[in-house]
Each structure stands twice: as C-alpha cells, then as structure tokens.
Scaffold this motif. Structure first.
Motif, PDB file in Angstrom:
ATOM      1  N   ALA A   1       3.098  -1.279   4.627  1.00 15.44           N
ATOM      2  CA  ALA A   1       1.905  -2.087   4.883  1.00 15.44           C
ATOM      3  C   ALA A   1       1.639  -2.985   3.674  1.00 15.44           C
ATOM      4  CB  ALA A   1       0.700  -1.194   5.149  1.00 15.44           C
ATOM      5  N   VAL A   2       1.449  -4.258   3.942  1.00 16.41           N
ATOM      6  CA  VAL A   2       1.229  -5.235   2.883  1.00 16.41           C
ATOM      7  C   VAL A   2      -0.243  -5.651   2.871  1.00 16.41           C
ATOM      8  CG1 VAL A   2       1.882  -7.507   1.995  1.00 16.41           C
ATOM      9  CG2 VAL A   2       3.590  -6.088   3.143  1.00 16.41           C
ATOM     10  N   ALA A   3      -0.851  -5.609   1.701  1.00 19.13           N
ATOM     11  CA  ALA A   3      -2.244  -6.031   1.543  1.00 19.13           C
ATOM     12  C   ALA A   3      -2.311  -7.259   0.645  1.00 19.13           C
ATOM     13  CB  ALA A   3      -3.067  -4.902   0.924  1.00 19.13           C
ATOM     14  N   ARG A   4      -3.286  -8.087   0.914  1.00 17.98           N
ATOM     15  CA  ARG A   4      -3.568  -9.208   0.018  1.00 17.98           C
ATOM     16  C   ARG A   4      -4.658  -8.722  -0.929  1.00 17.98           C
ATOM     17  NH1 ARG A   4      -3.160 -14.793   1.608  1.00 17.98           N
ATOM     18  NH2 ARG A   4      -3.116 -15.772  -0.417  1.00 17.98           N
ATOM     19  N   ILE A   5      -4.365  -8.748  -2.227  1.00 16.87           N
ATOM     20  CA  ILE A   5      -5.283  -8.256  -3.251  1.00 16.87           C
ATOM     21  C   ILE A   5      -5.607  -9.401  -4.209  1.00 16.87           C
ATOM     22  CG2 ILE A   5      -5.651  -6.567  -5.098  1.00 16.87           C
ATOM     23  CD1 ILE A   5      -5.242  -5.247  -2.363  1.00 16.87           C
ATOM     24  N   GLY A   6      -6.883  -9.690  -4.356  1.00 17.48           N
ATOM     25  CA  GLY A   6      -7.310 -10.660  -5.358  1.00 17.48           C
ATOM     26  C   GLY A   6      -7.592  -9.921  -6.651  1.00 17.48           C
TER      27      GLY A   6
ATOM     28  N   CYS B   1      -4.312  12.406  -3.835  1.00 17.18           N
ATOM     29  CA  CYS B   1      -3.732  11.256  -3.133  1.00 17.18           C
ATOM     30  C   CYS B   1      -2.985  11.650  -1.862  1.00 17.18           C
ATOM     31  CB  CYS B   1      -2.762  10.517  -4.047  1.00 17.18           C
ATOM     32  SG  CYS B   1      -3.539   9.846  -5.518  1.00 17.18           S
ATOM     33  N   VAL B   2      -3.034  10.747  -0.914  1.00 21.73           N
ATOM     34  CA  VAL B   2      -2.214  10.835   0.288  1.00 21.73           C
ATOM     35  C   VAL B   2      -1.199   9.705   0.158  1.00 21.73           C
ATOM     36  CG1 VAL B   2      -2.160  10.615   2.801  1.00 21.73           C
ATOM     37  CG2 VAL B   2      -4.110  11.736   1.677  1.00 21.73           C
ATOM     38  N   TRP B   3       0.077  10.042   0.190  1.00 21.39           N
ATOM     39  CA  TRP B   3       1.131   9.037  -0.007  1.00 21.39           C
ATOM     40  C   TRP B   3       1.563   8.451   1.325  1.00 21.39           C
ATOM     41  CZ3 TRP B   3       0.474   7.834  -4.628  1.00 21.39           C
ATOM     42  CH2 TRP B   3       0.224   8.793  -5.613  1.00 21.39           C
ATOM     43  N   LEU B   4       2.014   7.212   1.271  1.00 22.97           N
ATOM     44  CA  LEU B   4       2.422   6.487   2.470  1.00 22.97           C
ATOM     45  C   LEU B   4       3.818   5.902   2.307  1.00 22.97           C
ATOM     46  CD1 LEU B   4      -0.850   4.395   2.934  1.00 22.97           C
ATOM     47  CD2 LEU B   4      -0.262   6.529   4.093  1.00 22.97           C
ATOM     48  N   ARG B   5       4.505   5.723   3.431  1.00 25.04           N
ATOM     49  CA  ARG B   5       5.721   4.913   3.395  1.00 25.04           C
ATOM     50  C   ARG B   5       5.257   3.495   3.087  1.00 25.04           C
ATOM     51  NH1 ARG B   5       7.674   4.107   8.209  1.00 25.04           N
ATOM     52  NH2 ARG B   5       6.033   5.188   9.321  1.00 25.04           N
ATOM     53  N   PRO B   6       5.789   2.857   2.066  1.00 28.72           N
ATOM     54  CA  PRO B   6       5.277   1.552   1.641  1.00 28.72           C
ATOM     55  C   PRO B   6       5.779   0.394   2.515  1.00 28.72           C
ATOM     56  CG  PRO B   6       7.002   2.278   0.165  1.00 28.72           C
ATOM     57  CD  PRO B   6       6.787   3.389   1.144  1.00 28.72           C
TER      58      PRO B   6
ATOM     59  N   ILE C   1      -2.733   2.341   8.463  1.00 27.95           N
ATOM     60  CA  ILE C   1      -1.938   3.128   7.518  1.00 27.95           C
ATOM     61  C   ILE C   1      -1.820   4.604   7.877  1.00 27.95           C
ATOM     62  CG2 ILE C   1      -2.396   1.528   5.627  1.00 27.95           C
ATOM     63  CD1 ILE C   1      -4.423   3.563   4.507  1.00 27.95           C
ATOM     64  N   ARG C   2      -2.684   5.100   8.727  1.00 33.69           N
ATOM     65  CA  ARG C   2      -2.679   6.537   9.065  1.00 33.69           C
ATOM     66  C   ARG C   2      -1.316   7.035   9.548  1.00 33.69           C
ATOM     67  NH1 ARG C   2      -7.219   8.800  12.948  1.00 33.69           N
ATOM     68  NH2 ARG C   2      -6.480   7.025  14.098  1.00 33.69           N
ATOM     69  N   PRO C   3      -0.573   6.273  10.380  1.00 31.52           N
ATOM     70  CA  PRO C   3       0.734   6.773  10.826  1.00 31.52           C
ATOM     71  C   PRO C   3       1.829   6.727   9.758  1.00 31.52           C
ATOM     72  CG  PRO C   3      -0.061   4.983  12.257  1.00 31.52           C
ATOM     73  CD  PRO C   3      -0.962   5.058  11.088  1.00 31.52           C
ATOM     74  N   LEU C   4       1.528   6.172   8.589  1.00 31.41           N
ATOM     75  CA  LEU C   4       2.544   5.988   7.543  1.00 31.41           C
ATOM     76  C   LEU C   4       2.593   7.118   6.528  1.00 31.41           C
ATOM     77  CD1 LEU C   4       1.882   2.190   6.829  1.00 31.41           C
ATOM     78  CD2 LEU C   4       3.540   3.199   8.429  1.00 31.41           C
TER      79      LEU C   4
ATOM     80  N   ILE D   1       0.870  -1.170   0.000  1.00 30.15           N
ATOM     81  CA  ILE D   1       0.000   0.000   0.000  1.00 30.15           C
ATOM     82  C   ILE D   1       0.911   1.225   0.000  1.00 30.15           C
ATOM     83  CG2 ILE D   1      -1.821   1.265   1.186  1.00 30.15           C
ATOM     84  CD1 ILE D   1      -2.598  -1.418   2.538  1.00 30.15           C
ATOM     85  N   GLY D   2       0.853   1.997  -1.091  1.00 28.37           N
ATOM     86  CA  GLY D   2       1.721   3.162  -1.232  1.00 28.37           C
ATOM     87  C   GLY D   2       0.988   4.476  -1.108  1.00 28.37           C
ATOM     88  N   GLY D   3      -0.337   4.402  -0.947  1.00 25.42           N
ATOM     89  CA  GLY D   3      -1.112   5.623  -0.806  1.00 25.42           C
ATOM     90  C   GLY D   3      -2.592   5.312  -0.774  1.00 25.42           C
ATOM     91  N   TYR D   4      -3.373   6.387  -0.670  1.00 26.24           N
ATOM     92  CA  TYR D   4      -4.824   6.232  -0.718  1.00 26.24           C
ATOM     93  C   TYR D   4      -5.453   7.527  -1.198  1.00 26.24           C
ATOM     94  CZ  TYR D   4      -4.943   8.628   3.861  1.00 26.24           C
ATOM     95  OH  TYR D   4      -4.794   9.524   4.888  1.00 26.24           O
ATOM     96  N   ILE D   5      -6.704   7.400  -1.616  1.00 26.05           N
ATOM     97  CA  ILE D   5      -7.506   8.557  -1.974  1.00 26.05           C
ATOM     98  C   ILE D   5      -8.501   8.747  -0.832  1.00 26.05           C
ATOM     99  CG2 ILE D   5      -9.167   9.513  -3.611  1.00 26.05           C
ATOM    100  CD1 ILE D   5      -7.634   7.980  -5.797  1.00 26.05           C
ATOM    101  N   PRO D   6      -8.488   9.910  -0.166  1.00 31.80           N
ATOM    102  CA  PRO D   6      -9.365  10.124   0.987  1.00 31.80           C
ATOM    103  C   PRO D   6     -10.835   9.945   0.645  1.00 31.80           C
ATOM    104  CG  PRO D   6      -7.747  11.879   0.808  1.00 31.80           C
ATOM    105  CD  PRO D   6      -7.661  11.073  -0.458  1.00 31.80           C
TER     106      PRO D   6
END
Length: 124
Positions: A87-92, A80-85, A47-50, A2-7
C-alpha cells in the motif's frame, strides 16, 4: 510505503511508513497527523488484509535517540502490526532529519497510481 501500524481507535493510531533503497524498505516515520476518523477507517479497510508476521523494515529498531522521543524502539515495536508493503501513501513533511527521518509528517492520501517498488527517497 505503509509497512505497519500501531493499533488504536478506528483501526490504528499511526501508520509506519518508509521507502525503498534498492530491495530494502527503510523506515522513516510514524504518521498520525492528517488522519481523521473517516480516513482512518478508509485506510484501515485497505491495509487490514495485508497483515504479515514479518517486520518489513531493515533499519528497525531505532538505535539512536530522537530529539522528540518518537523513535521506534524494540519495546515500542511489540505493539506494531506489520504489513506486506504494497500500500502506497502520500505523505507530506517539512524536511528530512540528519537521522534520515521525516520531520512533521502528515498523511495526505493513498496512492493507487504508484508501484510499490517505485517508492524511493527523492532528492531535491
């Protein structure tokens, strides 16, 4: 990764995910499916602290048009809000597209058992 998110509601609307190719983090999808309000809150707490001022993906913004109009352009990246990468997500997903993106991606869960640099594109 997870490298970021859209609020959005419950912290975020979609996750911005990728994989490592060597030391480069490659963008592959924005993921919304599979996230219900409870899981959004849970993931957001993780992810908020990242939050980071630096965009971690080497292949953004998207420079080619997507058939579905879901490319991550420079204009869309302003949201976008960027994150330190870390956090690992499992994505199907259904398949890889010709543009090296995930088709029909779905959030399955967070992974605590996988090292961040171990997230690579698996060959079938």
């Amino acid at each position: 990764m997870i490298g970021g998110y859209i609020p959005g509601p419950h912290g975020f609307d979609s996750l911005i995910v990728g994989y490592y190719r060597g030391n480069d983090l490659m963008y592959v999808a924005r993921v919304r499916n599979g996230l219900v309000p409870a899981s959004r809150r849970q993931v957001f707490e993780k992810i908020r602290p990242l939050v980071s001022p630096t965009m971690p993906f080497v292949n953004l913004p998207d420079t080619h048009k997507s058939r579905w109009g879901d490319e991550l352009t420079a204009e869309k990246m302003k949201e976008c809000v960027w994150l330190r990468p870390v956090a690992v997500a499992r994505i199907g997903f259904l398949e890889w597209t010709d543009g090296n993106r995930l088709r029909h991606s779905k959030f399955v869960g967070l992974r605590e058992d996988k090292d961040a640099l171990g997230v690579v594109k698996e060959q079938s």
